[in-house]
Every structure is written in structure tokens, then in C-alpha cells.
Scaffold this motif. Sequence first.
Motif, PDB file in Angstrom:
ATOM      1  N   LYS A 229       7.744   1.776  11.298  1.00 58.17           N
ATOM      2  CA  LYS A 229       8.392   3.089  11.325  1.00 58.17           C
ATOM      3  C   LYS A 229       9.280   3.274  10.097  1.00 58.17           C
ATOM      4  N   ALA A 230       9.933   2.192   9.669  1.00 58.71           N
ATOM      5  CA  ALA A 230      10.794   2.272   8.491  1.00 58.71           C
ATOM      6  C   ALA A 230      10.000   2.590   7.228  1.00 58.71           C
ATOM      7  N   LEU A 231       8.698   2.312   7.257  1.00 64.25           N
ATOM      8  CA  LEU A 231       7.824   2.657   6.137  1.00 64.25           C
ATOM      9  C   LEU A 231       7.221   4.054   6.298  1.00 64.25           C
ATOM     10  N   GLY A 232       7.558   4.724   7.400  1.00 62.49           N
ATOM     11  CA  GLY A 232       7.008   6.047   7.658  1.00 62.49           C
ATOM     12  C   GLY A 232       5.638   6.023   8.312  1.00 62.49           C
ATOM     13  N   LEU A 233       5.284   4.902   8.948  1.00 65.56           N
ATOM     14  CA  LEU A 233       3.956   4.742   9.518  1.00 65.56           C
ATOM     15  C   LEU A 233       3.986   4.701  11.039  1.00 65.56           C
ATOM     16  N   GLN A 234       2.856   4.999  11.637  1.00 64.49           N
ATOM     17  CA  GLN A 234       2.675   4.893  13.072  1.00 64.49           C
ATOM     18  C   GLN A 234       2.144   3.505  13.428  1.00 64.49           C
TER      19      GLN A 234
ATOM     20  N   LEU B 167       0.829  -1.202   0.000  1.00 67.35           N
ATOM     21  CA  LEU B 167       0.000   0.000   0.000  1.00 67.35           C
ATOM     22  C   LEU B 167       0.867   1.257   0.000  1.00 67.35           C
ATOM     23  N   VAL B 168       1.897   1.260   0.827  1.00 64.31           N
ATOM     24  CA  VAL B 168       2.791   2.411   0.893  1.00 64.31           C
ATOM     25  C   VAL B 168       3.502   2.607  -0.445  1.00 64.31           C
ATOM     26  N   ARG B 169       3.981   1.519  -1.012  1.00 66.99           N
ATOM     27  CA  ARG B 169       4.700   1.600  -2.294  1.00 66.99           C
ATOM     28  C   ARG B 169       3.823   2.191  -3.383  1.00 66.99           C
ATOM     29  N   ARG B 170       2.533   1.900  -3.333  1.00 65.26           N
ATOM     30  CA  ARG B 170       1.599   2.365  -4.356  1.00 65.26           C
ATOM     31  C   ARG B 170       1.000   3.721  -4.036  1.00 65.26           C
ATOM     32  N   GLY B 171       1.398   4.312  -2.928  1.00 65.73           N
ATOM     33  CA  GLY B 171       0.901   5.642  -2.595  1.00 65.73           C
ATOM     34  C   GLY B 171      -0.491   5.667  -2.014  1.00 65.73           C
ATOM     35  N   VAL B 172      -0.963   4.532  -1.508  1.00 67.86           N
ATOM     36  CA  VAL B 172      -2.276   4.503  -0.864  1.00 67.86           C
ATOM     37  C   VAL B 172      -2.186   5.274   0.454  1.00 67.86           C
TER      38      VAL B 172
END
Length: 334
Positions: A246-251, A212-217
Motif C-alpha cells: 500500500k505504501a507503494l500505491g499498490l493493491q 518496478l514502481v520506481r521505474r514507472g513500470v
Amino acid sequence: MLTLVASAYFPAAANADATALSLRGQAARAGILIGSGAINPDYLDEPQFARVLATQFNSLSPENELKWANSQPQQGAFDFTKLDRLVSFAKQHRMAVKGHGLISSCCNPPWLEQIQDPAQLRAAMTTHFKTLMTRYAGKMDRWDVATEIFSTFGGTGLEKNYFYRVLGPDYVAEAFRIAHAANPKAKLFLNESLVEYYPAKRQELYDLVADLVRRGVPISGVGLETHLTFSPPEPGVITDIVKSYKALGLQVAITEMDVHLTPLPNNGEYGNQAEIYGNIVNEALDAGVRDISFWGFTDKHAYTWVPGAKPLMFDEQYRPKPAFFATWTAVARH
């Protein structure tokens, strides 16, 4: 990992008043959201329930009142009564409110599941999400967009629920995009159970979220339900999970924590329960989690699948158990 034993910090814990120590006060000093989920608005009719909720927590979330069958039981007919009561209580007591949950495998009204055309279902989701998220914009600050989307024990991929059957496996991404369009400022979470215990499920969740992160969701974070039965997850597991997201920029949030133990004679269950509460909260906070919610707080209104278990921090008379003091101590350390 630090072991927190309530009696070591509070010798008079058994006689302590529930309001003598404020979990909420410690959380505020540390910049932590400490919340109770599973709040049925009818419970607020009990003055003691309302008092302890407002005194000990700075966040709340509904039990099932936001789920589709309760919030839109008939197509186009929304019921905001109970949700409005929760939001009003939270405003009165300066509490945050989490929106739990927009999509889950349960609690879908018959009219919804009669829709089998993908375009019609997307339109229904758009109306449902927009109506709720617009009404509670600025009042519900974060949302569980989807809850329990994988099979219970993992290893078999996404559960083939109603949304999957109609929209296919990308329904999760579609739900997050629709929610973001409804309220671009809201924090959006994917909420899942038992990933603390089952490595295959943990990997499935991570792979989906990373995609999801990779695809900009537009996803803000992951919620770990943290329903603990008989024994806690291995030390370090929560730390590793938090680091990976966290490494993906998520909480990462702890969203529904409770500890289900079979009661033992002579109150023996309380000590072990307290250690589990204290250790899990301590590890989560050390790892950087700043949003922790429990699945209720009093055994008077507890749900458990373990016969006789008393999973929450306060007993049926709203007296704080050792688990409360161990949790308070863990929060106070931060």
C-alpha cells in the motif's frame, strides 16, 4: 487475532444447506470480490458445481486454460473455446473474471520455447498478449501477468525460466509493459507463492516490485497465492505485507487460497482448517484486502500435494464444511 470457530456461530453447520448462507451476498455488502480460481470449464457440466459457484462467488478465474500451451498451442492458432465458456457463464451470473495467467514457468508450448532470439520472443509476447487482452477487454477486469517467478522457497532470486534465459532478468518489466500496451485500462498483477512463509522470498518480491514502481513500470498490485500447508503463517505477516505494498500505491489480493491438512480421525481436521480459513480471511480484510480468491471450492475437484488432504470449503458432495462458515463469518464482520 480473532479466532473464528464455525460451530460457535453456526451450531447446526453440519446440517446447513450450501445455499442457506451466501458468501457472495456478504461480500457484495462489504464491497469485496470473493472468487474461485481453478475453474476448469468442463466442471460447469455438473449442475451442482455451477449452482454453488454462481451462488457463493462473484468472481472466477480459469485453471490453466489461459496459459500459453492451452490458449495458443500452435503459433498463430488461438483456442478461445473454454475461455469463452467461462466468460459467458460469468456474464450470465454477473461475475467478474480474472485473467490467470499470461506468463508462468510452466505450460509453454514447444513452438514458443524454440524461439531463442529476444526480438522474436518480444514479438510473440506482443501478439499473444494483445490477442487475448483485446478479445477479453471489458470481460476480464484484472490479469496475473506473471506467476511464480521466484524459486520455490526463495533466497536465490528469479527462477531461471525460459523467459529469463532469453530476455534476461528484466523480462518481468517487459511483460508488464507489453500487457499495459495491449490493454491500458486493465489492472495488472504479479502473482507469487509462499511469500507468507519465507522472509527471504518476501523481501525478494518486495525489492523487485519496488524497483518496478520506481521505474514507472505499469503494475497495479501483488497477488499472494496463500497455499497453506499444515499451519498458517505467523499472525501479522499478511498485515505487514499489505502495508508495505500500500505504501507503494499498490493493491494486494489473495489469489489461490486453500488449506492442506492431513486428515485426522473423528473429523478433527475440520476445526483447525476452519480456524485457519477464518483467521487468514479476517486478517486480510482487516488489512484492507478487497479481492480474495480460493483455488477452487469443492474437494471433488481439489489438487493437493498432501496425501489425503481435503483443502477446500465444500466437500465432495458440495456440502459446506466448517471452513465455509468461518469464512462467511469473517466476511460478514466487514
